[in-house]
Design an enzyme around this catalytic site. Structure first.
Site, PDB file in Angstrom:
ATOM      1  N   ARG A 175      33.767   6.625  52.658  1.00  0.00           N
ATOM      2  CA  ARG A 175      34.735   7.457  53.396  1.00  0.00           C
ATOM      3  C   ARG A 175      34.217   7.778  54.795  1.00  0.00           C
ATOM      4  O   ARG A 175      34.930   7.722  55.780  1.00  0.00           O
ATOM      5  CB  ARG A 175      35.008   8.745  52.613  1.00  0.00           C
ATOM      6  CG  ARG A 175      36.132   8.645  51.605  1.00  0.00           C
ATOM      7  CD  ARG A 175      35.964   7.479  50.628  1.00  0.00           C
ATOM      8  NE  ARG A 175      36.999   7.439  49.628  1.00  0.00           N
ATOM      9  CZ  ARG A 175      36.916   8.032  48.434  1.00  0.00           C
ATOM     10  NH1 ARG A 175      35.802   8.693  48.083  1.00  0.00           N
ATOM     11  NH2 ARG A 175      37.912   7.964  47.585  1.00  0.00           N
ATOM     12  N   ASP A 204      34.948   1.414  49.570  1.00  0.00           N
ATOM     13  CA  ASP A 204      36.106   2.214  49.171  1.00  0.00           C
ATOM     14  C   ASP A 204      37.313   1.789  50.006  1.00  0.00           C
ATOM     15  O   ASP A 204      37.199   0.885  50.834  1.00  0.00           O
ATOM     16  CB  ASP A 204      35.811   3.728  49.309  1.00  0.00           C
ATOM     17  CG  ASP A 204      36.464   4.499  48.160  1.00  0.00           C
ATOM     18  OD1 ASP A 204      37.697   4.371  47.994  1.00  0.00           O
ATOM     19  OD2 ASP A 204      35.757   5.193  47.420  1.00  0.00           O
ATOM     20  N   HIS A 280      40.394   1.309  44.457  1.00  0.00           N
ATOM     21  CA  HIS A 280      39.649   1.686  45.673  1.00  0.00           C
ATOM     22  C   HIS A 280      39.243   0.433  46.450  1.00  0.00           C
ATOM     23  O   HIS A 280      38.101   0.290  46.913  1.00  0.00           O
ATOM     24  CB  HIS A 280      38.419   2.526  45.310  1.00  0.00           C
ATOM     25  CG  HIS A 280      38.778   3.912  44.850  1.00  0.00           C
ATOM     26  ND1 HIS A 280      39.217   4.886  45.718  1.00  0.00           N
ATOM     27  CD2 HIS A 280      38.802   4.469  43.614  1.00  0.00           C
ATOM     28  CE1 HIS A 280      39.478   5.999  45.031  1.00  0.00           C
ATOM     29  NE2 HIS A 280      39.248   5.769  43.746  1.00  0.00           N
ATOM     30  N   ASP A 342      37.165   3.713  38.586  1.00  0.00           N
ATOM     31  CA  ASP A 342      37.959   4.944  38.554  1.00  0.00           C
ATOM     32  C   ASP A 342      39.276   4.761  39.296  1.00  0.00           C
ATOM     33  O   ASP A 342      39.395   3.914  40.187  1.00  0.00           O
ATOM     34  CB  ASP A 342      37.173   6.102  39.188  1.00  0.00           C
ATOM     35  CG  ASP A 342      36.782   5.798  40.631  1.00  0.00           C
ATOM     36  OD1 ASP A 342      36.364   4.655  40.900  1.00  0.00           O
ATOM     37  OD2 ASP A 342      36.924   6.694  41.487  1.00  0.00           O
ATOM     38  N   GLU A 343      40.255   5.577  38.908  1.00  0.00           N
ATOM     39  CA  GLU A 343      41.505   5.757  39.650  1.00  0.00           C
ATOM     40  C   GLU A 343      42.146   4.426  40.065  1.00  0.00           C
ATOM     41  O   GLU A 343      42.589   4.271  41.202  1.00  0.00           O
ATOM     42  CB  GLU A 343      41.233   6.625  40.894  1.00  0.00           C
ATOM     43  CG  GLU A 343      40.666   7.982  40.517  1.00  0.00           C
ATOM     44  CD  GLU A 343      40.259   8.850  41.707  1.00  0.00           C
ATOM     45  OE1 GLU A 343      40.498  10.056  41.656  1.00  0.00           O
ATOM     46  OE2 GLU A 343      39.699   8.317  42.687  1.00  0.00           O
ATOM     47  N   TYR A 434      30.062  18.153  41.191  1.00  0.00           N
ATOM     48  CA  TYR A 434      30.760  17.673  42.394  1.00  0.00           C
ATOM     49  C   TYR A 434      30.410  18.581  43.567  1.00  0.00           C
ATOM     50  O   TYR A 434      30.964  19.664  43.722  1.00  0.00           O
ATOM     51  CB  TYR A 434      32.272  17.576  42.137  1.00  0.00           C
ATOM     52  CG  TYR A 434      32.652  16.183  41.659  1.00  0.00           C
ATOM     53  CD1 TYR A 434      31.904  15.537  40.678  1.00  0.00           C
ATOM     54  CD2 TYR A 434      33.736  15.495  42.207  1.00  0.00           C
ATOM     55  CE1 TYR A 434      32.226  14.254  40.252  1.00  0.00           C
ATOM     56  CE2 TYR A 434      34.071  14.212  41.786  1.00  0.00           C
ATOM     57  CZ  TYR A 434      33.297  13.598  40.811  1.00  0.00           C
ATOM     58  OH  TYR A 434      33.616  12.322  40.400  1.00  0.00           O
ATOM     59  N   THR A 486      32.572  12.016  50.540  1.00  0.00           N
ATOM     60  CA  THR A 486      32.518  12.456  51.943  1.00  0.00           C
ATOM     61  C   THR A 486      33.869  12.433  52.673  1.00  0.00           C
ATOM     62  O   THR A 486      33.884  12.371  53.897  1.00  0.00           O
ATOM     63  CB  THR A 486      31.493  11.599  52.726  1.00  0.00           C
ATOM     64  OG1 THR A 486      31.868  10.214  52.613  1.00  0.00           O
ATOM     65  CG2 THR A 486      30.094  11.798  52.215  1.00  0.00           C
TER      66      THR A 486
HETATM   67  C1  ACM Z   1      35.797   9.907  41.174  1.00  0.00           C
HETATM   68  O1  ACM Z   1      35.571  11.061  41.563  1.00  0.00           O
HETATM   69  N1  ACM Z   1      36.946   9.318  41.456  1.00  0.00           N
HETATM   70  C2  ACM Z   1      34.823   9.173  40.374  1.00  0.00           C
END
Ligand code: ACM
Length: 547
Positions: A175, A204, A280, A342-343, A434, A486
């Site tokens: 990021r 990303d 991502h 992820d995501e 986090y 970030t």
């Molecule tokens: C994440 O926070 N998407 C691993």
């Protein structure tokens, strides 16, 4: 009369002065972070002088030289490293009989005459050195020579080893690109905290940061975005977003990566590279449109949040990504290679004829299973090269690949399920680890963050072995790490503000015995530790908040 008063007074004053110095030295609080397993403080001090030698057996020589280098800038001493000698010595030895201390444990004994370090492996000697640095006056952390300081070390006996083998931090350089020099400083600070895993988030939607020789466009184009969204995007519609109009980017050459890996290795830190897939992926697809699903010409993403662009599941894309992983494996000796997971939004796969025919041809149920297939292919590939795949807990959803390890971020549920299925797990739950979340309930005084609330005490009190994990599966919890995403940290100073001292608390979670936890006592040691961080020019958050 006058003569006798003089003759009495001067030595008396000197003696009193000496006594005060000694009392001061002895009263200096021993504040090692993370807290050692066993520590006893004894009478007396060892004086480090230019004549002190470091005596090491052959196996301990690299650590002896490293300690000599670490003690040199502030003291101005060039402590001689040799294989035999007596007198004022720091004596460092590898002792296989101490195997009960584990791969990273050590003994450290300081007497007025000598310092002794013993460990079954060199990592333990390195950690004994980190404890020794923290026993010295904090001026030892200065980069330039400090005159007029007595380099005394209180007499102690320390017996120490970590609770978990995985103690780490993730830094998102996708990021916002972070300069290599900052990455090296970050690794130094991990090592000071006896943390041994640097998870380097390298790709990303907003930027691809690692040079790949076979696919140069990944960094020629993929490392740069034309601008960045301004402010927190939470709850804003697309039309309300504003952009800064300033290009942002950067990448690490393969030489940079090798330098980082070697720097980390010398400090017993393993670098775990992360190459995100199948989601991502927008920066990579912007560089090589054939990797996408829609044929649309994309640019590197300029805003935050989860976007729909995902790698297509064609054989050619799997081959492309395996080529990338081959170069990654050449650069990073880490046993674990992180492939994200992820995501990964499935809308493009739902409407893609290619993805749908792949699902049919492979006899899969749905798009989740297609991600499972994708991950299994990477798992087989990495396993065939002697490596292991680790991924975010979404990789559980399409059927977990046989050799994969799981990083549990959406709470601990995924980690618990994976551990119970005998998969190794790193706990990284949002609510405790986090560090992109706010550190205070009063957001008005804090720099802009993504949201959430994870204060120091919550990190400190985190327990990686969830009570739902039956004792026979607890060994699958490798440890824990903190996350520095970030999106809202554009500068290295801001990263440090979010990282410290919460990272110091996570170091203690992963190293120190659970039964020794005591938050008020931690805070006392932390006060001293923060002065070290200050000396090291770390922009930590003050315990009572921003000034
Ligand atoms: C994440 O926070 N998407 C691993």
């Amino acid at each position: 009369m006058i003569w006798s008063l003089r003759s009495f007074t001067l030595p008396a004053i000197l003696a009193l002065f000496g006594f005060c110095l000694l009392a001061f030295a002895q009263s200096r609080q021993v504040s090692i972070v993370p807290k050692p397993v066993l520590l006893t403080v004894q009478e007396g001090t060892f004086h480090l002088t230019p004549e002190t030698a470091i005596v090491a057996d052959n196996a301990a020589l690299p650590e002896a030289r490293q300690l000599s280098r670490q003690l040199s800038p502030a003291t101005g001493f060039a402590l001689e490293v040799k294989t035999a000698g007596d007198g004022s010595v720091i004596d460092m030895r590898i002792d296989p009989l101490l195997n009960k201390l584990g791969e990273e444990g050590y003994l450290l004994t300081v007497t007025p005459k000598s310092v002794s370090m013993r460990a079954p492996k060199s990592a333990g000697l390195f950690y004994a050195g980190q404890s020794l640095r923290q026993l010295l006056p904090q001026a030892i952390f200065r980069e330039a020579r400090v005159s007029g300081t007595e380099w005394t070390i209180p007499c102690v006996h320390v017996e120490d080893y970590p609770r978990f083998p995985w103690r780490g931090a993730m830094l998102d350089t996708g990021r916002h690109f972070m300069p290599k020099e900052f990455v090296l400083k970050f690794i130094d600070l991990l090592a000071l905290h006896k943390m041994n895993s640097f998870h380097w988030h390298l790709t990303d939607d907003q930027g691809w940061r690692l040079e790949i020789k076979k696919y140069p466009k990944l960094t020629e184009g993929g490392a740069w975005r034309k601008e960045t969204v301004v402010g927190n995007i939470e709850g804003k519609s697309q039309k309300d977003l504003t952009f800064d109009g300033t290009p942002h980017g950067g990448f690490y050459t393969q030489d940079d990566a090798r330098e980082v890996v070697e720097y980390a290795r010398a400090r017993h830190v393993n670098v775990v590279p992360e190459i995100e897939m199948p989601g991502h992926a927008q920066a990579a697809i912007a560089a090589y449109p054939k990797l996408g699903n829609t044929g649309e010409k994309l640019e590197v993403f300029t805003q935050w949040g989860v976007d729909a662009n995902i790698f297509n599941p064609k054989e050619s894309t799997i081959k492309f990504l395996q080529d990338v992983l081959s170069e990654v494996m050449e650069l990073f000796p880490s046993r674990y290679i992180h492939t994200g997971g992820d995501e990964a939004v499935k809308t493009q796969w739902k409407s893609s004829p290619d993805a749908q025919s792949r699902i049919k041809e492979l006899g899969l149920k749905d798009e989740e299973e297609l991600q499972g297939y994708f991950t299994r292919r990477m798992d087989e590939f990495l396993t065939s090269k002697g490596r292991r795949l680790i991924g975010w807990d979404e990789i559980l959803e399409g059927g977990l690949a046989p050799n994969a390890a799981v990083m549990s971020w959406r709470g601990e549920k995924g980690g618990i399920a994976a551990a119970k299925a005998s998969h190794d797990v790193v706990m990284a739950p949002t609510d405790y680890t986090y560090l992109d979340y706010y550190q205070s309930k009063d957001r008005s005084k804090e720099p802009l963050a993504i949201g959430g609330y994870v204060p120091l005490e919550v990190v400190y009190n985190y327990e990686p072995i969830a009570k739902e994990i039956p004792p026979e599966y607890a060994k699958h919890i490798l440890g824990s790490q903190c996350q520095l995403w970030t999106e809202y940290m554009a500068t290295t100073k801001h990263v440090e503000y979010m990282a410290y001292p919460r990272l110091s608390a996570l170091a203690e979670v992963t190293w120190s015995p659970r039964e020794k936890k005591d938050y008020p006592e931690f805070l006392k040691r932390l006060e001293v530790h923060l002065k070290r961080l200050s000396t090291l020019d770390v922009n930590y958050r003050q315990l009572d908040g921003p000034k």
